[in-house]
Design a protein around this motif. Sequence first.
Motif, mmCIF file in Angstrom:
data_model
loop_
_atom_site.group_PDB
_atom_site.id
_atom_site.type_symbol
_atom_site.label_atom_id
_atom_site.label_comp_id
_atom_site.label_asym_id
_atom_site.label_seq_id
_atom_site.Cartn_x
_atom_site.Cartn_y
_atom_site.Cartn_z
ATOM 1 N N PRO A 22 63.301 73.024 -42.290
ATOM 2 C CA PRO A 22 62.241 72.065 -41.973
ATOM 3 C C PRO A 22 60.864 72.685 -42.186
ATOM 4 N N VAL A 23 59.909 71.867 -42.548
ATOM 5 C CA VAL A 23 58.532 72.345 -42.626
ATOM 6 C C VAL A 23 58.000 72.557 -41.211
ATOM 7 N N THR A 24 57.061 73.487 -41.094
ATOM 8 C CA THR A 24 56.427 73.724 -39.801
ATOM 9 C C THR A 24 55.019 73.160 -39.831
ATOM 10 N N GLU A 25 54.575 72.686 -38.695
ATOM 11 C CA GLU A 25 53.209 72.177 -38.607
ATOM 12 C C GLU A 25 52.235 73.346 -38.510
ATOM 13 N N PRO A 26 51.133 73.271 -39.226
ATOM 14 C CA PRO A 26 50.166 74.373 -39.157
ATOM 15 C C PRO A 26 49.541 74.487 -37.780
ATOM 16 N N ALA A 27 49.424 75.703 -37.292
ATOM 17 C CA ALA A 27 48.770 75.964 -36.015
ATOM 18 C C ALA A 27 47.257 76.014 -36.229
ATOM 19 N N ALA A 28 46.542 76.301 -35.164
ATOM 20 C CA ALA A 28 45.082 76.386 -35.262
ATOM 21 C C ALA A 28 44.686 77.412 -36.323
ATOM 22 N N GLY A 29 43.789 77.002 -37.217
ATOM 23 C CA GLY A 29 43.299 77.896 -38.259
ATOM 24 C C GLY A 29 44.211 78.047 -39.449
ATOM 25 N N GLU A 30 45.303 77.279 -39.495
ATOM 26 C CA GLU A 30 46.262 77.407 -40.581
ATOM 27 C C GLU A 30 46.271 76.175 -41.483
ATOM 28 N N VAL A 31 46.801 76.369 -42.693
ATOM 29 C CA VAL A 31 47.036 75.260 -43.621
ATOM 30 C C VAL A 31 48.461 75.349 -44.138
ATOM 31 N N ARG A 32 49.050 74.196 -44.412
ATOM 32 C CA ARG A 32 50.369 74.156 -45.041
ATOM 33 C C ARG A 32 50.190 73.834 -46.510
ATOM 34 N N LEU A 97 58.343 86.352 -43.156
ATOM 35 C CA LEU A 97 58.444 85.172 -42.300
ATOM 36 C C LEU A 97 57.963 83.900 -42.986
ATOM 37 N N ASN A 98 56.946 84.003 -43.830
ATOM 38 C CA ASN A 98 56.382 82.797 -44.458
ATOM 39 C C ASN A 98 56.051 83.023 -45.923
ATOM 40 N N GLY A 99 56.923 83.759 -46.628
ATOM 41 C CA GLY A 99 56.681 84.036 -48.036
ATOM 42 C C GLY A 99 56.615 82.781 -48.891
ATOM 43 N N THR A 100 56.123 82.953 -50.101
ATOM 44 C CA THR A 100 55.830 81.823 -50.986
ATOM 45 C C THR A 100 57.036 81.335 -51.787
ATOM 46 N N TYR A 101 58.182 82.004 -51.712
ATOM 47 C CA TYR A 101 59.374 81.545 -52.432
ATOM 48 C C TYR A 101 59.943 80.329 -51.694
ATOM 49 N N ALA A 102 59.283 79.226 -51.801
ATOM 50 C CA ALA A 102 59.655 78.046 -51.017
ATOM 51 C C ALA A 102 58.915 76.838 -51.568
ATOM 52 N N GLU A 103 59.351 75.661 -51.132
ATOM 53 C CA GLU A 103 58.619 74.450 -51.497
ATOM 54 C C GLU A 103 57.378 74.261 -50.638
ATOM 55 N N TYR A 104 57.394 74.827 -49.432
ATOM 56 C CA TYR A 104 56.222 74.769 -48.548
ATOM 57 C C TYR A 104 56.081 76.101 -47.830
ATOM 58 N N THR A 105 54.849 76.489 -47.558
ATOM 59 C CA THR A 105 54.604 77.610 -46.660
ATOM 60 C C THR A 105 53.316 77.353 -45.898
ATOM 61 N N THR A 106 53.170 78.035 -44.767
ATOM 62 C CA THR A 106 51.993 77.889 -43.911
ATOM 63 C C THR A 106 51.321 79.241 -43.786
ATOM 64 N N VAL A 107 50.013 79.279 -44.062
ATOM 65 C CA VAL A 107 49.252 80.527 -44.040
ATOM 66 C C VAL A 107 47.907 80.285 -43.363
ATOM 67 N N PRO A 108 47.226 81.342 -42.941
ATOM 68 C CA PRO A 108 45.867 81.166 -42.423
ATOM 69 C C PRO A 108 44.958 80.531 -43.474
ATOM 70 N N ALA A 109 44.092 79.638 -43.044
ATOM 71 C CA ALA A 109 43.167 78.989 -43.984
ATOM 72 C C ALA A 109 42.291 80.014 -44.699
#
Length: 337
Positions: A22-32, A97-109
């Motif tokens: 499942p995709v995760t919702e971005p936390a404060a300061g993050e973007v998906r 934990l959140n590498g880019t080998y995926a259809e979606y990832t969440t990282v700090p903005a």
Amino acid sequence: MPRVVVFDRTGAPDVLHIVDQPVTEPAAGEVRIRIEAIGVNRLDQMMRAGSYPGPVRLPHARLGCEGTGVVDAVGPGVEGPGVGDAVVITAVPEMDLNGTYAEYTTVPAASVVPRPAGLDATGAAALWVAYSTAYGALVEKAGMRPGDHVLITAASSSVGLAALQIAHQIGAVPLAVTRHTAKKEGLLAAGAAAVIVTDHEDVAEAARRHTGGAGADIILDSVMGPGLADLAKAARAGGTLVTVGWLDPRPASFPMSWPLTVLGYASFEHTLDPTVVRRIAAFLNAGLRTGALRPTVDREFGLDDIVEAHRYLEQGHQAGKIVVTVRPRGVRRASAP
């Protein structure tokens, strides 16, 4: 559900497999980010194979420190990128934990920059790691100046080709080093002022021949290993040797060619610093606008072919970046020949 590449144990490329997550919702300061293309790097290979010096949290570890895509959601407090913006990911501090080998990832903005105008997803996926590494090592770390002779090992790698172009953009003189005679013409076409083939040339002697007897002002080395001390002999007195990789995993010999400045460089030194990231982005955008910088893509694979992409990486024959494109489920790219 969206697909993610994971591995539960370290080893050969076939430890990689795709799962639904499942995709995760971005936390404060993050973007998906909805990923469109991924750059494959030696760091990925090291983590997968178990030779990465840092911790990797298994099982279900992810991979990927480079990618580009479109912002899909933003967390609270994000003032920069907005939904629908095309961006390049500049750093993934916890790629297991959140590498880019995926259809979606969440990282700090703060870890994304706008995708340069006129650059498609494939080109953008080949841009950041190679060019930020070469720029950071040569410009920020070694202080490369116009007229400097710059000796570049593993010159047909993505970092090596980026370094050739960045040296030209600055006005320096790039000297390419390769093990393979077959790559000589391609490196000359890519902008090398001269190519030194280690199969039948002594690097230090050839470097002095191409620099009027002085030696290289800067050596950019991606290899390390037992040959490092001999490579250092190619530098002029008072020159600089910057190491940016370890393609040869054997212990490196320590240079004793004094006076010589020896520096180790990892791109995270700068890509986690917003001030330097702005300088890198400005430099790369300027080079792309003038045509001085042109990301080189060796081969494309689809996400379903990630194992084959890593097998190809391990062969070591590529000239430029291996890129994995990410397409919606059900649209499968044929394997590269």
